[in-house]
Design an enzyme around this catalytic site. Sequence first.
Site, PDB file in Angstrom:
ATOM      1  N   HIS A  95       3.798  -2.059   3.250  1.00  0.00           N
ATOM      2  CA  HIS A  95       3.808  -0.718   2.651  1.00  0.00           C
ATOM      3  C   HIS A  95       5.093  -0.463   1.865  1.00  0.00           C
ATOM      4  O   HIS A  95       6.167  -0.887   2.279  1.00  0.00           O
ATOM      5  CB  HIS A  95       3.645   0.342   3.743  1.00  0.00           C
ATOM      6  CG  HIS A  95       2.285   0.298   4.397  1.00  0.00           C
ATOM      7  ND1 HIS A  95       1.969  -0.618   5.373  1.00  0.00           N
ATOM      8  CD2 HIS A  95       1.168   1.026   4.175  1.00  0.00           C
ATOM      9  CE1 HIS A  95       0.699  -0.437   5.741  1.00  0.00           C
ATOM     10  NE2 HIS A  95       0.192   0.564   5.022  1.00  0.00           N
ATOM     11  N   ASP A 107       0.811  -1.226   0.000  1.00  0.00           N
ATOM     12  CA  ASP A 107       0.000   0.000   0.000  1.00  0.00           C
ATOM     13  C   ASP A 107       0.843   1.274   0.000  1.00  0.00           C
ATOM     14  O   ASP A 107       2.004   1.272   0.438  1.00  0.00           O
ATOM     15  CB  ASP A 107      -0.860   0.044   1.273  1.00  0.00           C
ATOM     16  CG  ASP A 107      -2.088  -0.838   1.177  1.00  0.00           C
ATOM     17  OD1 ASP A 107      -2.145  -1.704   0.290  1.00  0.00           O
ATOM     18  OD2 ASP A 107      -2.990  -0.648   2.012  1.00  0.00           O
TER      19      ASP A 107
HETATM   20 ZN   LIG Z   1      -2.571   3.375   3.259  1.00  0.00          ZN
END
Ligand SMILES: [Zn+2]
Length: 236
Positions: free
Chosen positions: A186, A39
Amino acid sequence: MKKNIVLVLLFFAVACFAQIKTFYSNGSENAGKVALTFDDGPGKATQKILEILKEKNVKASFFMLGVRVRRNPAGAKAVAAAGHEIANHTYGHINFYAYKDKDKIDKMEKELLRGGNIIKAATGVEPFLVRFPYGYLNPDAVEAAKRHDCCVINWSFGCDWKKITAGEMHDKYKKAIKNGAIFLMHDLHENKKVLSFLSDFIDEIKQMGYEIVPVSELLNLKQDRYFDSGGLKNLE
Ligand SMILES: [Zn+2]
């Protein structure tokens, strides 16, 4: 009399449940598959993650932020060129749990479309999987996504934002390996901790007998099979 009301309510509950599912946080417990999702990128860790995935011959799903793609279209393009799944994490990472204004659903739609259109312009891919920031998953999120043929995807495990050591983090991810798991990590920041164990983690998933596939494959989702309103639209 009361019993009849309960039965009617039960009927509607079952009828609603039987409709096409519009959000997911894990896949089938029987498929023998697991998905890795990244993400907030493209960002500082993206290139290194791509290198590891290439070395391990694994395809993942990247939930990109429109604002990041706008600043780094080449980064987004590199992810698509490497054959990974391109997905939408909205434009500006608004926390809709905290967003109380009356225009919430309109704002969600705008964020979804703005992110999706920028991602499409940079990668050539029209994303139909969306993950709202912070895993926002109230009925209005599903509705906003459904209006634009998108399916909301959350995750079954993720902890790479926590203040723990890389070893502890690796351990937690490892313990969360299971059939149908959707892992969240991430790629916006350097994410040295994840980079330190990602390669081993992929090996561990494979050693447990699971195949690593993009989220749409894990969930057996195809854009045209889901909704019927024709994809991302311009709100203007
Ligand atoms: Zn996010």
